[in-house]
Design a protein around this motif. Structure first.
Motif, PDB file in Angstrom:
ATOM      1  N   ALA A  80      11.317   0.832  -1.383  1.00 23.50           N
ATOM      2  CA  ALA A  80      10.783   2.082  -1.157  1.00 23.50           C
ATOM      3  C   ALA A  80       9.863   1.538  -0.338  1.00 23.50           C
ATOM      4  CB  ALA A  80       9.817   2.654  -3.083  1.00 23.50           C
ATOM      5  N   GLY A  81       8.481   0.670  -0.510  1.00 25.69           N
ATOM      6  CA  GLY A  81       6.811   0.832   0.006  1.00 25.69           C
ATOM      7  C   GLY A  81       7.437   0.451   1.789  1.00 25.69           C
ATOM      8  N   LYS A  82       8.840  -0.839   2.051  1.00 21.84           N
ATOM      9  CA  LYS A  82       8.669  -1.127   3.280  1.00 21.84           C
ATOM     10  C   LYS A  82       9.486   0.161   4.039  1.00 21.84           C
ATOM     11  CE  LYS A  82      10.107  -6.369   2.899  1.00 21.84           C
ATOM     12  NZ  LYS A  82      11.103  -6.577   2.646  1.00 21.84           N
ATOM     13  N   LYS A  83      10.458   1.112   3.049  1.00 21.25           N
ATOM     14  CA  LYS A  83      10.487   2.182   3.771  1.00 21.25           C
ATOM     15  C   LYS A  83       9.386   3.277   4.658  1.00 21.25           C
ATOM     16  CE  LYS A  83      14.469   4.798   5.975  1.00 21.25           C
ATOM     17  NZ  LYS A  83      14.688   4.103   6.969  1.00 21.25           N
ATOM     18  N   ALA A  84       8.776   3.496   3.072  1.00 23.76           N
ATOM     19  CA  ALA A  84       7.519   4.408   3.815  1.00 23.76           C
ATOM     20  C   ALA A  84       6.571   3.628   4.751  1.00 23.76           C
ATOM     21  CB  ALA A  84       7.033   4.317   2.219  1.00 23.76           C
ATOM     22  N   ASN A  85       6.250   1.886   4.926  1.00 24.92           N
ATOM     23  CA  ASN A  85       6.127   1.970   6.005  1.00 24.92           C
ATOM     24  C   ASN A  85       6.609   2.337   7.515  1.00 24.92           C
ATOM     25  OD1 ASN A  85       4.955  -1.241   4.922  1.00 24.92           O
ATOM     26  ND2 ASN A  85       3.397   0.905   4.376  1.00 24.92           N
ATOM     27  N   GLN A  86       7.930   2.208   7.375  1.00 26.23           N
ATOM     28  CA  GLN A  86       8.237   2.028   8.845  1.00 26.23           C
ATOM     29  C   GLN A  86       8.635   3.689   9.385  1.00 26.23           C
ATOM     30  OE1 GLN A  86      12.309   1.689   7.086  1.00 26.23           O
ATOM     31  NE2 GLN A  86      12.604  -0.851   8.149  1.00 26.23           N
ATOM     32  N   LEU A  87       8.236   4.417   8.089  1.00 31.88           N
ATOM     33  CA  LEU A  87       7.666   6.482   8.024  1.00 31.88           C
ATOM     34  C   LEU A  87       6.368   6.614   8.289  1.00 31.88           C
ATOM     35  CD1 LEU A  87      11.268   7.199   5.984  1.00 31.88           C
ATOM     36  CD2 LEU A  87      11.020   7.526   8.270  1.00 31.88           C
ATOM     37  N   ASN A  88       5.919   5.677   7.994  1.00 37.38           N
ATOM     38  CA  ASN A  88       4.178   6.103   8.241  1.00 37.38           C
ATOM     39  C   ASN A  88       3.780   6.952   6.840  1.00 37.38           C
ATOM     40  OD1 ASN A  88       3.495   5.034  10.104  1.00 37.38           O
ATOM     41  ND2 ASN A  88       4.196   6.521  11.662  1.00 37.38           N
ATOM     42  N   ILE A  89       4.416   6.434   5.681  1.00 40.19           N
ATOM     43  CA  ILE A  89       3.989   7.458   4.298  1.00 40.19           C
ATOM     44  C   ILE A  89       3.358   6.524   3.612  1.00 40.19           C
ATOM     45  CG2 ILE A  89       5.073   8.252   2.202  1.00 40.19           C
ATOM     46  CD1 ILE A  89       7.648   8.605   3.763  1.00 40.19           C
ATOM     47  N   PRO A  90       2.189   7.412   3.129  1.00 42.58           N
ATOM     48  CA  PRO A  90       1.000   6.591   2.444  1.00 42.58           C
ATOM     49  C   PRO A  90       1.247   6.149   0.643  1.00 42.58           C
ATOM     50  CG  PRO A  90       0.482   8.993   2.082  1.00 42.58           C
ATOM     51  CD  PRO A  90       1.919   8.891   3.400  1.00 42.58           C
ATOM     52  N   ILE A  91       1.062   5.218   0.644  1.00 42.01           N
ATOM     53  CA  ILE A  91       1.158   4.598  -0.657  1.00 42.01           C
ATOM     54  C   ILE A  91       0.418   4.231  -1.112  1.00 42.01           C
ATOM     55  CG2 ILE A  91       2.541   2.270  -1.692  1.00 42.01           C
ATOM     56  CD1 ILE A  91       3.893   2.232   1.407  1.00 42.01           C
ATOM     57  N   ILE A  92       0.056   4.395  -2.592  1.00 40.50           N
ATOM     58  CA  ILE A  92      -0.339   4.311  -3.091  1.00 40.50           C
ATOM     59  C   ILE A  92      -0.301   3.405  -4.926  1.00 40.50           C
ATOM     60  CG2 ILE A  92      -2.122   5.584  -5.413  1.00 40.50           C
ATOM     61  CD1 ILE A  92      -2.207   8.387  -4.162  1.00 40.50           C
ATOM     62  N   LEU A  93      -0.957   2.142  -4.835  1.00 36.16           N
ATOM     63  CA  LEU A  93      -0.448   1.798  -5.880  1.00 36.16           C
ATOM     64  C   LEU A  93      -1.470   1.366  -6.683  1.00 36.16           C
ATOM     65  CD1 LEU A  93       1.068  -1.184  -6.211  1.00 36.16           C
ATOM     66  CD2 LEU A  93      -0.459  -2.410  -5.080  1.00 36.16           C
ATOM     67  N   ASP A  94      -1.129   0.754  -7.984  1.00 40.26           N
ATOM     68  CA  ASP A  94      -2.253   1.128  -9.325  1.00 40.26           C
ATOM     69  C   ASP A  94      -1.263   0.458  -9.981  1.00 40.26           C
ATOM     70  OD1 ASP A  94      -2.795   0.901 -11.883  1.00 40.26           O
ATOM     71  OD2 ASP A  94      -2.420   3.041 -12.481  1.00 40.26           O
ATOM     72  N   PRO A  95      -1.819  -1.285 -10.397  1.00 43.97           N
ATOM     73  CA  PRO A  95      -1.244  -2.221 -10.342  1.00 43.97           C
ATOM     74  C   PRO A  95      -2.014  -2.154 -11.661  1.00 43.97           C
ATOM     75  CG  PRO A  95      -3.368  -2.732  -9.152  1.00 43.97           C
ATOM     76  CD  PRO A  95      -2.790  -1.198  -9.250  1.00 43.97           C
ATOM     77  N   VAL A  96      -0.930  -2.204 -13.069  1.00 44.58           N
ATOM     78  CA  VAL A  96      -1.645  -2.121 -13.954  1.00 44.58           C
ATOM     79  C   VAL A  96      -1.438  -3.018 -14.817  1.00 44.58           C
ATOM     80  CG1 VAL A  96      -1.075  -0.865 -16.741  1.00 44.58           C
ATOM     81  CG2 VAL A  96      -1.071   0.885 -13.917  1.00 44.58           C
ATOM     82  N   GLY A  97      -2.643  -3.459 -15.534  1.00 50.38           N
ATOM     83  CA  GLY A  97      -2.210  -4.831 -15.585  1.00 50.38           C
ATOM     84  C   GLY A  97      -2.453  -6.322 -15.041  1.00 50.38           C
ATOM     85  N   VAL A  98      -2.302  -6.161 -13.851  1.00 52.76           N
ATOM     86  CA  VAL A  98      -1.637  -7.335 -12.874  1.00 52.76           C
ATOM     87  C   VAL A  98      -2.624  -8.754 -13.429  1.00 52.76           C
ATOM     88  CG1 VAL A  98      -4.260  -6.634 -12.191  1.00 52.76           C
ATOM     89  CG2 VAL A  98      -2.335  -7.688 -10.923  1.00 52.76           C
ATOM     90  N   GLY A  99      -3.804  -8.609 -14.139  1.00 51.44           N
ATOM     91  CA  GLY A  99      -4.432  -9.896 -14.954  1.00 51.44           C
ATOM     92  C   GLY A  99      -3.886 -10.449 -15.521  1.00 51.44           C
ATOM     93  N   VAL A 100      -3.013 -10.189 -16.675  1.00 48.48           N
ATOM     94  CA  VAL A 100      -2.351  -9.850 -18.120  1.00 48.48           C
ATOM     95  C   VAL A 100      -0.992 -11.033 -18.009  1.00 48.48           C
ATOM     96  CG1 VAL A 100      -1.388  -8.963 -19.839  1.00 48.48           C
ATOM     97  CG2 VAL A 100      -2.648  -7.660 -19.006  1.00 48.48           C
ATOM     98  N   SER A 101      -0.284 -11.284 -16.948  1.00 47.28           N
ATOM     99  CA  SER A 101       0.768 -12.511 -16.685  1.00 47.28           C
ATOM    100  C   SER A 101       0.851 -12.399 -15.384  1.00 47.28           C
ATOM    101  CB  SER A 101       1.828 -11.403 -17.487  1.00 47.28           C
ATOM    102  OG  SER A 101       2.704 -10.706 -16.371  1.00 47.28           O
ATOM    103  N   THR A 102       1.086 -14.486 -15.583  1.00 48.50           N
ATOM    104  CA  THR A 102       1.749 -14.701 -14.589  1.00 48.50           C
ATOM    105  C   THR A 102       2.653 -13.618 -13.616  1.00 48.50           C
ATOM    106  OG1 THR A 102       1.642 -16.835 -14.893  1.00 48.50           O
ATOM    107  CG2 THR A 102       3.009 -16.183 -12.863  1.00 48.50           C
ATOM    108  N   PHE A 103       3.500 -12.956 -14.325  1.00 43.14           N
ATOM    109  CA  PHE A 103       5.035 -12.556 -13.805  1.00 43.14           C
ATOM    110  C   PHE A 103       4.289 -11.143 -12.829  1.00 43.14           C
ATOM    111  CE2 PHE A 103       7.232  -8.452 -14.362  1.00 43.14           C
ATOM    112  CZ  PHE A 103       8.330  -8.624 -13.222  1.00 43.14           C
ATOM    113  N   ARG A 104       3.283 -10.428 -13.775  1.00 45.06           N
ATOM    114  CA  ARG A 104       2.093  -9.552 -13.191  1.00 45.06           C
ATOM    115  C   ARG A 104       1.891  -9.698 -11.439  1.00 45.06           C
ATOM    116  NH1 ARG A 104       2.670  -4.559 -15.542  1.00 45.06           N
ATOM    117  NH2 ARG A 104       2.870  -4.427 -17.592  1.00 45.06           N
ATOM    118  N   LYS A 105       0.607 -11.033 -11.695  1.00 44.06           N
ATOM    119  CA  LYS A 105       0.375 -11.432 -10.429  1.00 44.06           C
ATOM    120  C   LYS A 105       0.810 -11.594  -9.284  1.00 44.06           C
ATOM    121  CE  LYS A 105      -3.003 -13.725 -12.935  1.00 44.06           C
ATOM    122  NZ  LYS A 105      -3.670 -14.675 -13.791  1.00 44.06           N
TER     123      LYS A 105
END
Length: 149
Positions: A80-105
């Protein structure tokens, strides 16, 4: 931002009724839909890899929330992000709990390497983690300057 600018933005949202595509946290999906409706926009919660490109193609904004993450959701977010980039659609990222696990990082790193993000919304621990600082955190809650030992 002053109050007049905020009023103007709110009015534009109500007039334009933008479609906001959420690939979001299952815990807050209902809240996200209701908040989007409350500001005068229209929500759609499309997460399956089979439809994310099509849905983002008709959307005005893409919101990616990593609260309830799995491998399929990460793949959908990148597609979805790549498609949004192609179409110049803004993307908001909320990296919830990114520091909690290796998988999230790794998921956030993969996303940021493959997709141009417009806005990152995060608490102090999440932003520190994205900046290469390893805060001590507990769950998804920010510990601020009072990191837990």
């Amino acid at each position: 931002m002053n109050i007049e600018t905020m009023k103007e933005l709110a009015q534009r949202i109500k007039q334009q009724k933008p479609l906001i595509h959420h690939i979001t946290n299952l815990v807050t999906i209902n809240d996200c839909a209701n908040i989007t409706l409350a500001i005068g926009a229209s929500p759609i919660m499309a997460m399956d890899i089979k439809e994310v490109e099509e849905v983002v193609s008709i959307s005005h904004v893409l919101v990616l929330n990593m609260g309830t993450l799995n491998e399929n959701i990460v793949k959908s977010m990148i597609l979805a992000g790549k498609k949004a980039n192609q179409l110049n659609i803004p993307i908001i990222l909320d990296p919830v709990g990114v520091g909690v696990s290796t998988f999230r990082k790794e998921a956030v790193r993969n996303l940021i390497e493959n997709v141009q993000i417009s806005i990152i919304k995060g608490n102090e621990s999440e932003i520190k983690t994205l900046s290469g600082i390893e805060p001590k955190c507990k769950g998804i809650d920010s510990q601020g300057t009072q990191d837990i030992d």
